[in-house]
Design a protein around this motif. Structure first.
Motif, short mmCIF file in Angstrom:
data_model
loop_
_atom_site.label_atom_id
_atom_site.label_comp_id
_atom_site.label_asym_id
_atom_site.label_seq_id
_atom_site.Cartn_x
_atom_site.Cartn_y
_atom_site.Cartn_z
N LYS A 103 46.06 33.53 63.31
CA LYS A 103 44.61 33.68 63.55
C LYS A 103 43.92 32.34 63.45
CE LYS A 103 45.24 35.93 59.98
NZ LYS A 103 45.31 37.00 59.02
N ASP A 137 52.42 35.20 61.49
CA ASP A 137 51.66 36.43 61.22
C ASP A 137 50.69 36.64 62.38
OD1 ASP A 137 49.02 37.41 60.51
OD2 ASP A 137 48.95 36.20 58.69
N HIS A 153 49.74 42.20 60.95
CA HIS A 153 48.68 42.59 60.02
C HIS A 153 47.59 43.37 60.74
CE1 HIS A 153 49.20 40.77 56.11
NE2 HIS A 153 49.72 39.69 56.67
N ARG A 190 50.53 46.25 52.00
CA ARG A 190 49.49 45.35 51.53
C ARG A 190 48.59 46.07 50.54
NH1 ARG A 190 45.31 41.48 54.94
NH2 ARG A 190 44.11 40.81 53.12
N HIS A 198 52.67 42.83 49.93
CA HIS A 198 51.79 41.74 50.38
C HIS A 198 50.44 41.81 49.68
CE1 HIS A 198 48.63 39.93 52.79
NE2 HIS A 198 49.55 39.11 53.26
N HIS A 232 46.71 39.10 49.65
CA HIS A 232 46.09 37.84 50.09
C HIS A 232 44.73 37.79 49.42
CE1 HIS A 232 44.59 34.71 52.84
NE2 HIS A 232 43.53 35.46 53.03
N GLY A 268 42.20 35.44 49.66
CA GLY A 268 41.05 34.85 50.35
C GLY A 268 41.44 33.53 50.98
N SER A 269 40.44 32.83 51.49
CA SER A 269 40.71 31.63 52.27
C SER A 269 39.86 30.47 51.76
CB SER A 269 40.36 31.95 53.73
OG SER A 269 41.10 31.16 54.60
N GLN A 270 40.29 29.24 52.05
CA GLN A 270 39.56 28.02 51.64
C GLN A 270 39.36 28.03 50.12
OE1 GLN A 270 39.32 25.36 52.97
NE2 GLN A 270 37.60 24.19 52.25
N GLY A 318 47.94 33.62 52.29
CA GLY A 318 47.63 32.19 52.48
C GLY A 318 46.51 31.80 51.54
N GLY A 319 45.62 30.97 52.02
CA GLY A 319 44.41 30.72 51.25
C GLY A 319 44.16 29.31 50.78
N LEU A 320 45.18 28.44 50.84
CA LEU A 320 44.97 27.08 50.36
C LEU A 320 43.88 26.38 51.19
CD1 LEU A 320 45.66 24.53 48.74
CD2 LEU A 320 47.56 24.13 50.31
N GLU A 330 51.63 32.77 53.70
CA GLU A 330 51.06 32.85 55.06
C GLU A 330 49.96 31.82 55.28
OE1 GLU A 330 49.59 36.84 55.02
OE2 GLU A 330 51.37 37.66 55.94
N GLY A 340 47.43 29.41 57.01
CA GLY A 340 46.83 29.23 58.33
C GLY A 340 46.12 27.89 58.36
N ARG A 341 44.94 27.86 57.71
CA ARG A 341 44.08 26.68 57.69
C ARG A 341 44.83 25.42 57.24
NH1 ARG A 341 38.69 27.40 56.74
NH2 ARG A 341 39.23 29.45 55.96
N TYR A 398 40.53 27.97 63.01
CA TYR A 398 39.39 28.86 63.15
C TYR A 398 38.28 28.24 64.01
CZ TYR A 398 41.93 31.08 59.35
OH TYR A 398 42.93 31.66 58.59
N1 PLP Z 1 47.13 36.03 55.61
C1 PLP Z 1 46.13 36.92 55.73
C2 PLP Z 1 46.43 38.35 55.55
C3 PLP Z 1 44.83 36.50 56.04
O1 PLP Z 1 43.84 37.39 56.16
C4 PLP Z 1 44.59 35.11 56.22
C5 PLP Z 1 43.24 34.61 56.55
O2 PLP Z 1 42.27 35.24 56.61
C6 PLP Z 1 45.67 34.22 56.10
C7 PLP Z 1 46.91 34.72 55.79
C8 PLP Z 1 45.50 32.76 56.32
O3 PLP Z 1 44.66 32.23 55.37
P1 PLP Z 1 44.40 30.67 55.34
O4 PLP Z 1 44.00 30.25 56.69
O5 PLP Z 1 43.32 30.54 54.34
O6 PLP Z 1 45.67 30.02 54.88
#
Ligand code: PLP
Length: 453
Positions: free
Chosen positions: A83, A102, A125, A171, A219, A221, A223-225, A260-262, A303, A305-306, A403
């Motif tokens: 994403k 993912d 997901h 999850r 699973h 998760h 949050g993000s950032q 994810g979330g870092l 997982e 992403g950012r 994003y």
């Molecule tokens: N995994 C899940 C289920 C998520 O909802 C997200 C982001 O919203 C991520 C991974 C990726 O998170 P990030 O981009 O903060 O690493």
């Protein structure tokens, strides 16, 4: 060649992670990424332009892979949260680095299949997956992350009698609070994602006797950032309890997926942990939590992403109009904005910008960098100390690799920008620029309205 990091100047600062790792200045002080001069890319491909640095993406992917190997005694797999940026090229890159992926929609699944990601390294997901999305994942052997009872009911109907069981990951919301924007916080109990922790036992019990499902993973998760490490540490204990429960109920759970979330550095004052530091905390906490409960170590999945792609990307714009509101504010507008980067208007996100050919020029005024959309809130950066710039100059916003392209829209019927991948002096187009005519492709005009002319 000097690197911007050596200069000690704003905004391409000496601090780590603000610009792509390959960023440097040419002999005339102009900003280069992946060996390509950004102002030359602007001329060649037009603006706004997303530029992604291959070296940065590979470096982050390798850092995840190596950190997992270094800090976790069991098997592990980093799964790219597509994403953040879903494209054929990026899929190919992360697949070649041995990562999984993912996906959250049929579109992301198809992009990943076409981009060469092995389905066995993928997860699907979503809090409201369609039957078609579930069927697509199942038919390719992609692991489905069951978010709720609706997913389970659809899958129970979809898997043919005597067919291979669907590979499932459950999850759940771990009930962990963390400090990030409300819209990207997902681990607290009041979230649309995942089973409530109280539902885990009954759901795992109900699945224990089902021939159509094979629960292979759990699973969560949060949050993000996120810059804090403690919530990830707390998550390990919550997940190890769930793992114990699932295995006691007879499920062959191999995977523990901590999400994810870092966070990453968007502005100099941001101070996120490194990928290695994040993985170390997560890996040690999962190892300890499992050992304390006498559990065989699961495969550790995460997982990102950012943190995999954000710093690899920059967006290149052309400066246009200037409006001075005496004593109040100077607006400098660029040829993009909220349709190519909706994060400032959605999450009040902060960014760093510089001029492509004068990145180290001294700031001599304070500007507000506005987008071109018909929306007062379409502002990319507010109250930014910046060198006085001319209309026609090329301006760069840093850390836009995550994003941005994936959240872009056609608001105001503005075509989406092109995207190029840069590496060792070569730029390759990975997404064509949309043309205004493209935007009419799906419009239909009822005949009766045509005749009203
Ligand atoms: N995994 C899940 C289920 C998520 O909802 C997200 C982001 O919203 C991520 C991974 C990726 O998170 P990030 O981009 O903060 O690493």
């Amino acid at each position: 060649m000097a690197t911007p990091y050596e200069s000690g100047c704003d905004p391409v600062s000496p601090n780590r992670n603000l610009a792509p790792v390959s960023a440097e200045l040419d002999d005339q002080g102009r900003l280069m990424v992946g060996g390509c001069r950004l102002s030359e890319l602007a001329e060649r491909y037009g603006t706004p332009l997303y530029v992604l640095d291959e070296q940065s993406i590979r470096a982050s992917a390798q850092e995840y892979r190596e950190a997992l190997k270094r800090h976790y005694p069991g098997d592990s797999l980093a799964v790219y949260a597509s994403k953040a940026h879903s494209s054929l090229a990026l899929t190919g890159l992360v697949a070649s680095e041995g990562l999984g992926l993912d996906a959250v929609s049929a579109g992301e699944l198809l992009t990943a299949f076409d981009g060469g990601m092995p389905p066995e390294r993928m997860v699907l997901h979503g809090n409201n997956k369609s039957v078609e999305e579930l069927a697509l994942a199942y038919s390719h052997g992609v692991m489905v992350v069951a978010d709720n009872q609706h997913d389970l009911d659809c899958l129970a109907e979809l898997v043919p009698k005597g067919g291979a069981p669907v590979r499932l990951m459950l999850r759940f919301t771990p009930g962990i609070e963390c400090h990030t924007h409300e819209y990207i916080r997902t681990g607290h109990l009041d979230s649309k994602f995942g089973f409530d922790p109280d539902q885990l036992q009954p759901v795992l019990t109900a699945l224990a006797g089902c021939a159509w499902a094979r629960v292979e993973g759990l699973h969560a998760h949060i949050g993000s950032q996120i810059f804090e490490l403690d919530p990830h540490r707390d998550l390990a204990a919550v997940m190890a309890d769930a793992l114990k429960l699932a295995r006691e109920l007879g499920h062959p759970v191999r995977d523990l997926n901590v999400g994810g979330g870092l966070g990453i550095r968007y502005v100099e004052s941001d101070d996120p942990p490194s990928i290695d530091a994040w993985v170390k905390v997560v890996a040690e906490a999962v190892t300890l939590a499992c050992r304390e409960r006498g559990l065989e170590l699961p495969r550790l999945m995460c997982e990102p992403g950012r943190s995999l792609v954000a710093s690899s990307g920059v967006t290149v714009y052309t400066v246009g109009a200037r409006k001075v509101v005496p004593g109040i504010r100077t607006y400098v507008s660029v040829d993009g904005g909220m349709s190519d980067n909706p994060r400032p208007i959605t999450y009040q996100s902060l960014y760093t910008a510089c001029l492509a050919d004068r990145p180290l020029a001294t700031a001599d005024e304070t500007i507000t960098l506005a987008g071109k959309h018909c929306e007062s809130g379409d502002v990319l950066l507010k109250d930014l100390p910046f060198p006085t710039c001319r209309s026609g100059e090329v301006l760069v916003v840093l850390a836009t690799g995550a994003y941005n392209l994936s959240m872009s829209s056609n608001y105001n019927r503005i075509p989406r920008p092109a995207a190029v991948l840069v590496h060792q002096g070569e730029a390759e187009l990975i997404q064509r620029r949309e043309q205004p005519e493209d935007l009419l492709r799906y419009d239909l005009m009822p005949d009766r309205l045509r005749s009203l002319k």
